[in-house]
Motif scaffolding. Structure first.
Motif, PDB file in Angstrom:
ATOM      1  N   ARG B 217      16.197  78.075  44.183  1.00 55.23           N
ATOM      2  CA  ARG B 217      15.566  76.806  43.829  1.00 55.23           C
ATOM      3  C   ARG B 217      16.465  75.678  44.270  1.00 55.23           C
ATOM      4  O   ARG B 217      17.669  75.886  44.419  1.00 55.23           O
ATOM      5  CB  ARG B 217      15.402  76.707  42.309  1.00 55.23           C
ATOM      6  CG  ARG B 217      14.480  77.698  41.695  1.00 55.23           C
ATOM      7  CD  ARG B 217      14.559  77.605  40.181  1.00 55.23           C
ATOM      8  NE  ARG B 217      13.590  78.488  39.544  1.00 55.23           N
ATOM      9  CZ  ARG B 217      13.604  78.773  38.259  1.00 55.23           C
ATOM     10  NH1 ARG B 217      14.517  78.250  37.468  1.00 55.23           N
ATOM     11  NH2 ARG B 217      12.695  79.575  37.745  1.00 55.23           N
ATOM     12  N   PRO B 218      15.932  74.470  44.444  1.00 52.21           N
ATOM     13  CA  PRO B 218      16.799  73.317  44.734  1.00 52.21           C
ATOM     14  C   PRO B 218      17.739  73.073  43.566  1.00 52.21           C
ATOM     15  O   PRO B 218      17.375  73.256  42.412  1.00 52.21           O
ATOM     16  CB  PRO B 218      15.807  72.154  44.889  1.00 52.21           C
ATOM     17  CG  PRO B 218      14.508  72.798  45.195  1.00 52.21           C
ATOM     18  CD  PRO B 218      14.511  74.117  44.491  1.00 52.21           C
ATOM     19  N   SER B 219      18.991  72.671  43.890  1.00 53.74           N
ATOM     20  CA  SER B 219      19.988  72.471  42.844  1.00 53.74           C
ATOM     21  C   SER B 219      19.945  71.038  42.341  1.00 53.74           C
ATOM     22  O   SER B 219      19.433  70.139  43.002  1.00 53.74           O
ATOM     23  CB  SER B 219      21.378  72.777  43.386  1.00 53.74           C
ATOM     24  OG  SER B 219      21.649  71.935  44.490  1.00 53.74           O
ATOM     25  N   LYS B 221      21.310  67.521  41.717  1.00 54.18           N
ATOM     26  CA  LYS B 221      22.205  66.704  42.513  1.00 54.18           C
ATOM     27  C   LYS B 221      23.161  65.957  41.601  1.00 54.18           C
ATOM     28  O   LYS B 221      22.780  65.423  40.568  1.00 54.18           O
ATOM     29  CB  LYS B 221      21.421  65.695  43.364  1.00 54.18           C
ATOM     30  CG  LYS B 221      20.535  66.354  44.401  1.00 54.18           C
ATOM     31  CD  LYS B 221      21.351  67.175  45.382  1.00 54.18           C
ATOM     32  CE  LYS B 221      20.466  67.952  46.317  1.00 54.18           C
ATOM     33  NZ  LYS B 221      19.818  69.083  45.638  1.00 54.18           N
ATOM     34  N   ILE B 222      24.412  65.931  42.002  1.00 57.69           N
ATOM     35  CA  ILE B 222      25.437  65.239  41.230  1.00 57.69           C
ATOM     36  C   ILE B 222      26.101  64.224  42.130  1.00 57.69           C
ATOM     37  O   ILE B 222      26.526  64.548  43.228  1.00 57.69           O
ATOM     38  CB  ILE B 222      26.500  66.228  40.719  1.00 57.69           C
ATOM     39  CG1 ILE B 222      25.838  67.324  39.889  1.00 57.69           C
ATOM     40  CG2 ILE B 222      27.558  65.500  39.909  1.00 57.69           C
ATOM     41  CD1 ILE B 222      26.761  68.458  39.569  1.00 57.69           C
ATOM     42  N   PHE B 223      26.168  63.004  41.678  1.00 56.48           N
ATOM     43  CA  PHE B 223      26.866  61.981  42.438  1.00 56.48           C
ATOM     44  C   PHE B 223      28.185  61.707  41.740  1.00 56.48           C
ATOM     45  O   PHE B 223      28.225  61.343  40.589  1.00 56.48           O
ATOM     46  CB  PHE B 223      26.019  60.710  42.516  1.00 56.48           C
ATOM     47  CG  PHE B 223      24.767  60.910  43.300  1.00 56.48           C
ATOM     48  CD1 PHE B 223      23.631  61.423  42.701  1.00 56.48           C
ATOM     49  CD2 PHE B 223      24.715  60.633  44.648  1.00 56.48           C
ATOM     50  CE1 PHE B 223      22.471  61.631  43.427  1.00 56.48           C
ATOM     51  CE2 PHE B 223      23.558  60.826  45.382  1.00 56.48           C
ATOM     52  CZ  PHE B 223      22.433  61.327  44.759  1.00 56.48           C
ATOM     53  N   LEU B 224      29.279  61.898  42.453  1.00 58.27           N
ATOM     54  CA  LEU B 224      30.602  61.863  41.830  1.00 58.27           C
ATOM     55  C   LEU B 224      31.452  60.756  42.423  1.00 58.27           C
ATOM     56  O   LEU B 224      32.081  60.954  43.448  1.00 58.27           O
ATOM     57  CB  LEU B 224      31.303  63.211  42.028  1.00 58.27           C
ATOM     58  CG  LEU B 224      30.548  64.425  41.495  1.00 58.27           C
ATOM     59  CD1 LEU B 224      31.249  65.698  41.894  1.00 58.27           C
ATOM     60  CD2 LEU B 224      30.419  64.351  39.982  1.00 58.27           C
TER      61      LEU B 224
END
Lengths: 164, 495
Positions: B217-219, B221-224
């Motif tokens: 599945r699509p993971s 998203k994390i913006f860091l």
């Protein structure tokens, strides 16, 4: 100034009908390992999509985390290309949008263990006029000029850029 | 999750919008929960013509995977694969047709440990159109006992590459000619998700089961944003009137023109500028209250007060710049503010501001110390009308700023004015005196009374007299200052 990181896993990929990077998921000794296997003799491709949130300026870095299926030496070369569209501004047909010129980078197998995890970064300088908030397609494909035999299996791609 | 078809009367079928006999692909994930034995054909799926005599299927027989073609009610052609998915092992099953010629009907299976499909092939031939497809149902006298999920159907033959990709992903990767998509995530979820609205017919009582095979599945998203970077802030860190229960810290290099804590804000923890910065704003804005310390601990060029006018600092207010210098034109403690701890400029600096501004109250010490560093301060150490309960000193090897001695004399005069007054009351009087210096006696008395009530202190007539003495002293000091200023201006004109 901060750096925005966008990790992209194999499950995020969109794959073409012709010569897609092949999904693989060896069960492993303790856990399955998902990846996209890029063939050594046929150019294979995967696509990823992300929003250019908080993009500020500068080049886009594409870090490729990979391991070799069988080889313990040789080089791998991957190319990354961007296609960027600004919603409401660009009049480009999204279904015919072309990629900017590809940027490539080469990594060398570090040896010792065939399936050790390695990484290198492709600096994408052809940015297709990327701006904050753009819809972005990233094409990642293996370059046939490299020397490593067997599949190069990509386990993760991390896109990063500056927000200022 | 998956849907469990538990062998007795459970059925899932479609009788409309069936793919043509010459172009179709069926795919599903399944795991067999019970094996009927090697001599019983156990189909995973099958399609039949209206008269139930012609069609196709894929399933298990004699312990191998096979595909079958039916004419006249019997299997007339078949293809056999090598091996089969074991009982309890999940597998992706497909059945595909790209025409009626030889080997154009293919089928196969892939377990999670396999990287490719194990396949079988046969000739479909020319059949009557299939009008009903069973994804689970009665075949002869047999009901399969299995869990099934992620059924995908296309009106075309997928390529080998497409088949492999689709077998890994939960979502449909190649939606061209998609006929049907049944995620089958639970017994309550048997709807078609292809967008075609082709919900299957359910017969029997379905149950929900586990899938034991993870599809991709699509993971998330994390913006860091990366720590350790600078920022350009023109606003206050804590805005006016805000309340911060924890600390309010600018801990990174920044160029800020705003106060660290805005006017009237309250910070229960510390309010720190701990990194090099160029700031023109106050560290603590006017009227703000900081329960912890308010420190400028790094090299900076600041034109603002450390503690703004009227602010209250329960902890210390220090410019302690270790190893660095700063150019501060503002007061360390602004006019009318209160610092319960120490107010110290302990490093070399060039400052034109008072250490303690006019009317400020510093309960602890107010020091310009730390020899052997030098400083050039044109501002007074303790401003007019301010009160320092602790020591107010300029450190070693310093040239005393002119007026320091009169500051000591003035302090003595204040103490004389407040003789015989209990210390808590004296503190209230010192706070009230600057406020009532221009007011009539009666009003000053009333305001003192109110201030004492707020502090739960009794009122005495003697306290009013002490207030009047202190006010008189302050007026005299003001007159002296004005006279000195006039003299200084006159001298300046002459010179």
């Amino acid at each position: 100034m901060a750096t925005v990181y966008i990790p992209l896993n194999p499950g995020d990929a969109a794959l073409p009908t012709t010569n897609p990077a092949a999904p693989v998921q060896p069960q492993g000794t303790n856990f399955p390992v998902p990846g996209l296997a890029y063939d050594a003799t046929t150019q294979e491709t995967a696509y990823f999509y992300f929003p250019a949130l908080s993009y500020g300026s500068g080049n886009v870095s594409v870090e490729v985390q990979w391991y070799a299926d069988t080889a313990t030496s040789g080089t791998v070369t991957f190319g990354a290309s961007l296609a960027c569209i600004t919603p409401n501004t660009d009049t480009q047909d999204i279904e015919t949008k072309a990629f900017a010129t590809e940027n490539t980078a080469t990594d060398t197998h570090l040896g010792t263990t065939a399936q050790r995890l390695m990484s290198f970064t492709i600096t994408v300088t052809n940015l297709d006029s990327i701006t904050a908030g753009d819809w972005v397609a990233l094409r990642l494909r293996r370059d046939m000029s490299d020397t490593m035999t067997g599949d190069a299996i990509v386990s993760r791609v991390i896109v990063s850029y500056s927000d200022t | 999750m998956a849907v469990r078809f538990d062998a007795v009367g459970d059925e899932l079928n479609r009788t409309a919008n069936i793919s043509s006999n010459t172009a179709f692909t069926y795919m599903m994930w399944t795991v067999l929960d019970n094996d009927a034995g090697t001599s019983t054909y156990q189909p995973y799926l099958f399609g039949l013509s209206a008269d139930l005599t012609q069609g196709y299927s894929c399933g298990l027989l004699s312990n191998v995977f096979r595909i079958e073609v039916y004419e006249g009610g019997v299997a007339v052609r078949s293809g056999v694969a090598s091996g089969r998915p074991a009982l309890g092992t999940p597998a992706c099953i497909f059945l595909r047709c790209s025409g009626t010629g030889t080997n154009l009907l293919t089928g196969g299976y892939r377990t999670p440990s396999q990287t490719t499909f194990t396949t079988a092939a046969a000739t479909l031939g020319t059949l009557s159109p299939v009008t009903q497809v069973f994804y689970a149902g009665l075949f002869g006298a047999f009901w399969q006992d299995a869990r099934k999920w992620n059924i995908k159907v296309w009106d075309r033959a997928l390529s080998d590459a497409e088949l492999l990709v689709e077998s890994y992903f939960e979502r449909v990767m190649y939606p061209s000619s998609l006929n049907l998509y049944l995620p089958l995530t639970s017994a309550n979820d048997t709807a078609d998700r292809s967008g075609n609205g082709r919900n299957p017919t359910v017969v029997g009582t379905l149950a929900t089961g586990d899938t034991i095979a993870n599809l991709w599945r699509p993971s998330q998203k994390i913006f860091l944003p990366q720590a350790g970077v600078s920022h350009a802030a023109t606003g206050a860190l804590v805005g006016p009137g805000a309340v911060v229960a924890g600390s309010a810290a600018r801990t990174r290099q920044h160029a800020a023109t705003g106060a660290l804590t805005g006017q009237g804000s309250a910070v229960s923890g510390s309010a720190d500028r701990t990194r090099q910065h160029a700031s023109s704003g106050d560290l603590v804005g006017p009227g703000a209250a900081v329960s912890g310390s308010a420190d400028r601990t790094r090299q900076h060029g600041s034109s603002g007060d450390l503690v703004g006018p009227g602010a209250v600092i329960v902890g210390s207010a220090d410019h302690i710049t270790p190893g660095g210098t700063h150019d501060a034109t503002g007061a360390l403690v602004g006019p009318g503010s209160s610092v319960s701890g120490s107010a110290a400029r302990s490093r070399a600096f060039t400052s034109s501001g008072a250490l303690v501004g006019p009317g400020a109250v510093v309960t602890g010490s107010a020091n310009r110390a730390v020899a052997p560093v030098s400083h050039d301060a044109t501002g007074v150490l303790v401003g007019p009308g301010s009160v320092v309960s602790g020591v107010a000193q300029v450190g070693e090897d310093q040239t005393l700023v002119g007026g320091f001695l009169w500051m000591l004399r003035r302090r003595k005069a204040w103490e004389d004015a407040l003789r015989n007054v209990p210390k808590p009351v004296a503190e209230v009087i010192k706070t009230e005196a600057p406020k009532v210096i221009e007011k009539p006696k009666a009003q000053a008395r009333n305001e003192l009374r109110k201030a004492l009530e707020l502090e739960n202190l009794p009122y005495r007539a003697a306290y009013t007299q002490a207030l009047e003495r202190l006010v008189q002293q302050m007026r005299q000091e003001q007159e002296d200052d004005e006279e000195e200023e006039s003299i200084a201006e006159a001298l300046a004109l002459l010179l």
